[in-house]
Write a protein that holds these residues in place. Structure first.
Motif, PDB file in Angstrom:
ATOM      1  N   LYS A  26     -16.370 -19.004   4.708  1.00  0.00           N
ATOM      2  CA  LYS A  26     -14.997 -19.515   5.114  1.00  0.00           C
ATOM      3  C   LYS A  26     -14.482 -20.335   3.900  1.00  0.00           C
ATOM      4  CE  LYS A  26     -16.356 -21.353   9.075  1.00  0.00           C
ATOM      5  NZ  LYS A  26     -17.746 -20.542   9.022  1.00  0.00           N
ATOM      6  N   VAL A  27     -15.370 -20.949   3.260  1.00  0.00           N
ATOM      7  CA  VAL A  27     -14.814 -21.821   2.026  1.00  0.00           C
ATOM      8  C   VAL A  27     -14.152 -20.803   0.994  1.00  0.00           C
ATOM      9  CG1 VAL A  27     -15.692 -23.183  -0.098  1.00  0.00           C
ATOM     10  CG2 VAL A  27     -16.431 -23.650   2.466  1.00  0.00           C
ATOM     11  N   PHE A  28     -14.792 -19.537   0.853  1.00  0.00           N
ATOM     12  CA  PHE A  28     -14.169 -18.799  -0.259  1.00  0.00           C
ATOM     13  C   PHE A  28     -13.068 -17.987   0.363  1.00  0.00           C
ATOM     14  CE2 PHE A  28     -13.709 -14.957  -2.749  1.00  0.00           C
ATOM     15  CZ  PHE A  28     -14.117 -15.347  -3.923  1.00  0.00           C
ATOM     16  N   ALA A  29     -12.920 -17.715   1.473  1.00  0.00           N
ATOM     17  CA  ALA A  29     -11.732 -17.312   2.018  1.00  0.00           C
ATOM     18  C   ALA A  29     -10.762 -17.940   2.153  1.00  0.00           C
ATOM     19  CB  ALA A  29     -12.076 -16.662   3.641  1.00  0.00           C
ATOM     20  N   GLU A  30     -10.667 -19.495   2.549  1.00  0.00           N
ATOM     21  CA  GLU A  30      -9.990 -20.421   2.408  1.00  0.00           C
ATOM     22  C   GLU A  30      -9.297 -20.670   1.096  1.00  0.00           C
ATOM     23  OE1 GLU A  30     -11.473 -23.616   4.448  1.00  0.00           O
ATOM     24  OE2 GLU A  30     -11.612 -22.909   6.260  1.00  0.00           O
ATOM     25  N   ASN A  31     -10.077 -20.612  -0.009  1.00  0.00           N
ATOM     26  CA  ASN A  31      -9.762 -20.803  -1.551  1.00  0.00           C
ATOM     27  C   ASN A  31      -8.895 -19.473  -1.729  1.00  0.00           C
ATOM     28  OD1 ASN A  31     -10.091 -21.814  -4.178  1.00  0.00           O
ATOM     29  ND2 ASN A  31     -10.797 -19.781  -4.438  1.00  0.00           N
ATOM     30  N   ALA A  32      -9.242 -18.491  -1.277  1.00  0.00           N
ATOM     31  CA  ALA A  32      -8.393 -17.185  -1.555  1.00  0.00           C
ATOM     32  C   ALA A  32      -6.864 -17.219  -1.230  1.00  0.00           C
ATOM     33  CB  ALA A  32      -9.327 -15.659  -0.910  1.00  0.00           C
ATOM     34  N   ILE A  33      -6.948 -17.895   0.043  1.00  0.00           N
ATOM     35  CA  ILE A  33      -5.410 -17.905   0.692  1.00  0.00           C
ATOM     36  C   ILE A  33      -4.825 -19.347   0.596  1.00  0.00           C
ATOM     37  CG2 ILE A  33      -5.860 -16.179   2.085  1.00  0.00           C
ATOM     38  CD1 ILE A  33      -6.506 -18.185   4.380  1.00  0.00           C
ATOM     39  N   ASP A  34      -5.347 -20.198  -0.547  1.00  0.00           N
ATOM     40  CA  ASP A  34      -4.694 -21.438  -0.684  1.00  0.00           C
ATOM     41  C   ASP A  34      -3.918 -21.097  -1.912  1.00  0.00           C
ATOM     42  OD1 ASP A  34      -4.344 -24.179  -1.506  1.00  0.00           O
ATOM     43  OD2 ASP A  34      -6.486 -24.500  -1.953  1.00  0.00           O
ATOM     44  N   GLY A  35      -2.562 -21.662  -1.598  1.00  0.00           N
ATOM     45  CA  GLY A  35      -1.528 -21.725  -3.016  1.00  0.00           C
ATOM     46  C   GLY A  35      -1.364 -23.041  -3.433  1.00  0.00           C
ATOM     47  N   TYR A  36      -2.087 -23.803  -2.869  1.00  0.00           N
ATOM     48  CA  TYR A  36      -1.973 -25.305  -3.545  1.00  0.00           C
ATOM     49  C   TYR A  36      -2.571 -25.598  -4.572  1.00  0.00           C
ATOM     50  CZ  TYR A  36      -1.731 -30.494  -3.370  1.00  0.00           C
ATOM     51  OH  TYR A  36      -1.601 -31.650  -3.396  1.00  0.00           O
ATOM     52  N   HIS A  37      -3.799 -24.784  -4.990  1.00  0.00           N
ATOM     53  CA  HIS A  37      -4.572 -25.167  -6.176  1.00  0.00           C
ATOM     54  C   HIS A  37      -4.245 -24.253  -7.437  1.00  0.00           C
ATOM     55  CE1 HIS A  37      -6.543 -21.324  -5.111  1.00  0.00           C
ATOM     56  NE2 HIS A  37      -7.176 -21.218  -6.138  1.00  0.00           N
ATOM     57  N   LEU A  38      -3.637 -23.207  -7.294  1.00  0.00           N
ATOM     58  CA  LEU A  38      -3.287 -22.190  -8.344  1.00  0.00           C
ATOM     59  C   LEU A  38      -2.547 -22.880  -9.658  1.00  0.00           C
ATOM     60  CD1 LEU A  38      -1.613 -19.533  -6.211  1.00  0.00           C
ATOM     61  CD2 LEU A  38      -4.128 -19.715  -7.152  1.00  0.00           C
ATOM     62  N   ALA A  39      -1.979 -23.985  -9.612  1.00  0.00           N
ATOM     63  CA  ALA A  39      -1.315 -24.704 -10.853  1.00  0.00           C
ATOM     64  C   ALA A  39      -1.894 -25.797 -11.241  1.00  0.00           C
ATOM     65  CB  ALA A  39       0.020 -24.917 -10.555  1.00  0.00           C
ATOM     66  N   TYR A  40      -3.157 -26.075 -10.477  1.00  0.00           N
ATOM     67  CA  TYR A  40      -4.124 -27.124 -11.089  1.00  0.00           C
ATOM     68  C   TYR A  40      -5.555 -26.780 -11.433  1.00  0.00           C
ATOM     69  CZ  TYR A  40      -0.190 -28.529  -8.238  1.00  0.00           C
ATOM     70  OH  TYR A  40       0.947 -28.712  -7.840  1.00  0.00           O
ATOM     71  N   LEU A  41      -6.335 -26.107 -10.444  1.00  0.00           N
ATOM     72  CA  LEU A  41      -7.662 -25.719 -10.902  1.00  0.00           C
ATOM     73  C   LEU A  41      -7.251 -24.414 -12.065  1.00  0.00           C
ATOM     74  CD1 LEU A  41     -10.611 -25.465 -10.645  1.00  0.00           C
ATOM     75  CD2 LEU A  41     -10.299 -23.743  -8.711  1.00  0.00           C
ATOM     76  N   HIS A  42      -6.447 -23.553 -11.793  1.00  0.00           N
ATOM     77  CA  HIS A  42      -6.199 -22.526 -12.659  1.00  0.00           C
ATOM     78  C   HIS A  42      -5.189 -22.677 -13.817  1.00  0.00           C
ATOM     79  CE1 HIS A  42      -8.762 -20.448  -9.998  1.00  0.00           C
ATOM     80  NE2 HIS A  42      -8.325 -20.307  -9.106  1.00  0.00           N
ATOM     81  N   GLU A  43      -4.935 -23.869 -14.275  1.00  0.00           N
ATOM     82  CA  GLU A  43      -3.900 -24.226 -15.171  1.00  0.00           C
ATOM     83  C   GLU A  43      -4.064 -23.486 -16.280  1.00  0.00           C
ATOM     84  OE1 GLU A  43      -1.722 -28.321 -17.366  1.00  0.00           O
ATOM     85  OE2 GLU A  43      -3.820 -28.438 -16.268  1.00  0.00           O
ATOM     86  N   GLN A  44      -5.235 -23.183 -17.050  1.00  0.00           N
ATOM     87  CA  GLN A  44      -5.544 -22.624 -17.999  1.00  0.00           C
ATOM     88  C   GLN A  44      -5.757 -21.040 -17.912  1.00  0.00           C
ATOM     89  OE1 GLN A  44      -4.675 -24.500 -21.050  1.00  0.00           O
ATOM     90  NE2 GLN A  44      -4.328 -26.138 -19.567  1.00  0.00           N
ATOM     91  N   THR A  45      -5.440 -20.617 -16.876  1.00  0.00           N
ATOM     92  CA  THR A  45      -5.770 -19.346 -16.738  1.00  0.00           C
ATOM     93  C   THR A  45      -4.775 -18.534 -15.773  1.00  0.00           C
ATOM     94  OG1 THR A  45      -7.217 -19.926 -14.721  1.00  0.00           O
ATOM     95  CG2 THR A  45      -8.364 -19.313 -16.685  1.00  0.00           C
ATOM     96  N   LEU A  46      -4.637 -18.607 -14.742  1.00  0.00           N
ATOM     97  CA  LEU A  46      -3.283 -18.209 -13.743  1.00  0.00           C
ATOM     98  C   LEU A  46      -2.268 -18.747 -14.146  1.00  0.00           C
ATOM     99  CD1 LEU A  46      -5.271 -17.418 -10.378  1.00  0.00           C
ATOM    100  CD2 LEU A  46      -5.006 -15.939 -12.429  1.00  0.00           C
ATOM    101  N   GLY A  47      -2.290 -20.200 -14.317  1.00  0.00           N
ATOM    102  CA  GLY A  47      -1.078 -20.967 -14.627  1.00  0.00           C
ATOM    103  C   GLY A  47      -0.047 -21.287 -13.418  1.00  0.00           C
ATOM    104  N   GLY A  48      -0.490 -21.222 -12.480  1.00  0.00           N
ATOM    105  CA  GLY A  48       0.379 -21.347 -11.251  1.00  0.00           C
ATOM    106  C   GLY A  48       0.596 -20.233 -10.445  1.00  0.00           C
ATOM    107  N   PRO A  49       1.074 -19.952  -9.611  1.00  0.00           N
ATOM    108  CA  PRO A  49       2.386 -20.724  -9.433  1.00  0.00           C
ATOM    109  C   PRO A  49       2.346 -22.007  -8.676  1.00  0.00           C
ATOM    110  CG  PRO A  49       2.453 -19.034  -7.810  1.00  0.00           C
ATOM    111  CD  PRO A  49       1.293 -19.043  -8.457  1.00  0.00           C
ATOM    112  N   THR A  50       3.238 -23.071  -8.619  1.00  0.00           N
ATOM    113  CA  THR A  50       3.458 -24.219  -8.136  1.00  0.00           C
ATOM    114  C   THR A  50       3.519 -23.867  -6.625  1.00  0.00           C
ATOM    115  OG1 THR A  50       5.457 -24.445  -8.360  1.00  0.00           O
ATOM    116  CG2 THR A  50       4.091 -25.584  -9.743  1.00  0.00           C
ATOM    117  N   PRO A  51       2.966 -24.570  -5.529  1.00  0.00           N
ATOM    118  CA  PRO A  51       3.200 -24.426  -4.032  1.00  0.00           C
ATOM    119  C   PRO A  51       4.427 -23.890  -3.545  1.00  0.00           C
ATOM    120  CG  PRO A  51       1.733 -26.453  -4.551  1.00  0.00           C
ATOM    121  CD  PRO A  51       2.515 -26.014  -5.778  1.00  0.00           C
TER     122      PRO A  51
END
Length: 383
Positions: A184-209
């Motif tokens: 469930k931790v992995f599933a929740e990460n996959a559907i979490d739009g809050y982290h994309l611009a922060y954890l993945h700043e240098q890779t995905l680069g966003g989008p913001t929430p």
């Protein structure tokens, strides 16, 4: 008022809770098993596991696909080895050589008259499992009476990326990850739009929430990101039905999503010219195996494993046990996700952990509330 997580700490670390999920959730859970072209000849099979239930899909001599529990009816030995292959004209248990037809019927028992004079073979065929096919994708369910049409209906009329049989994509070598976290931790990460611009700043680069859009489709979810100039997996150019390439501004404009979460164990992720499908295999209360099959364009590498930190050539498994660099230095968003999921699991193990707030933004952590409700609705526990 900000809402807390609905699932408590025990849902992620307690073996008793995990067993409850096996009994009440995974017993009737659909999960991706393969694609129809995996089964070209009679005897071709794929073996999967759903929350402790080993299941095999096999093409029988009449050309039909069927799903059976991969468990001998005599002493319980598994019958199909590895992930797939061709088992031949019959299914033979290596223990005492009980023999089944490709449709699961018990055909032969060695020394039957001496050892089992009263045995009724008709009652000891392999137990059937549920099977469903959607756009060439094969799904299985431990419950033979599970209704696939009801499960897939909310997604059936949604726009869907890539026809695997009508495009020039090729299947690459599958990726297998062993991750030290609850599924469930992995599933929740996959559907979490809050982290994309922060954890993945240098890779995905966003989008913001605020640029995330989640749409409900029954228990399933579809994620869109509406923002130009973001380094994420959503297509910025796609081919139209005539093969021409057109520019788009967002995944929603393209007509299909960037992540499809098929509750509870399947993730479908489009890329500009390909597709990946991840099957989650809960292996314990605190570990999960990810099997990722992906299809890429003709100019892309068919074997990415040598570029992925943590790949073990001997086992074929990708694991944090083999990391040699910090995950944030790899330039790989998947490695970043594995790293953060394992860090979350470590924190959940602490007796000091308390439930924290979930963000209010609908494109941020709201899908996690949704995910929790779907789980609790199936488990005999109070919300």
């Amino acid at each position: 008022m900000t809402e807390l997580h609905r699932l408590g700490r025990e849902a992620y670390i307690d073996p008793v809770w995990h067993e409850r999920e096996v009994d009440q959730l995974f017993l009737n859970a659909w999960c991706f098993a393969g694609i129809t072209s995996d089964f070209k000849e009679a005897g071709d099979y794929k073996a999967v596991e759903i929350g402790g239930f080993p299941i095999a899909v096999v093409r029988n001599k009449d050309g039909d696909l069927g799903a059976v529990h991969n468990v001998c009816r005599h002493r319980g030995a598994t019958l199909f080895d590895g992930n797939g292959g061709n088992i031949g004209k019959s299914i033979v248990c290596p223990y005492h050589r009980w023999t089944y037809g490709l449709a699961g019927e018990l055909r032969g028992v060695p020394d039957k008259q001496t050892c089992f004079p009263d045995l009724e073979r008709s009652k000891l065929g392999l137990k059937p499992a549920g099977l469903g096919i959607f756009k060439g994708l094969v799904f299985v369910n431990p419950d033979p009476n599970a209704n696939f049409d009801d499960w897939i209906a909310p997604i059936a009329d949604q726009a869907w990326p890539h026809d695997l049989y009508a495009s020039d994509v090729r299947e690459a070598v599958p990726l297998v990850y062993d991750v030290k976290c609850n599924w469930k931790v992995f599933a929740e990460n996959a559907i979490d739009g809050y982290h994309l611009a922060y954890l993945h700043e240098q890779t995905l680069g966003g989008p913001t929430p605020d640029k995330n859009v989640w749409e409900q489709a029954g228990d399933h979810m579809i994620w869109y990101a509406n923002e130009e100039g973001v380094r994420h997996r959503l297509p910025k150019k796609i081919r139209d039905e005539n093969g021409k390439i057109g520019t788009i501004k967002s995944a929603q404009q393209a007509g299909f999503g960037g992540v499809y979460f098929l509750f509870p164990l399947t993730l479908v992720v489009p890329t500009p010219y390909g597709l990946s499908i991840t099957a989650l295999k809960p292996t314990s209360a605190s570990t999960t195996r990810l099997t990722i099959r992906h299809w890429v364009g003709p100019w892309q590498s068919l074997d990415e494993r040598k570029y992925i930190q943590g790949f073990d050539k001997k086992t074929g498994i990708i694991s944090s046990d083999n990391w040699t660099r910090h995950p944030l230095e790899t330039g790989d968003f998947q490695t970043e996700d594995v790293w953060i999921c394992e860090k979350v699991q470590q924190g959940l193990q602490s007796p000091a952990f308390e439930l924290g707030p979930l963000s209010l933004g609908p494109g941020a952590e709201d899908p996690i509330r949704w995910f929790h409700r779907s789980i609790l609705s199936r488990l005999q526990v109070s919300d």
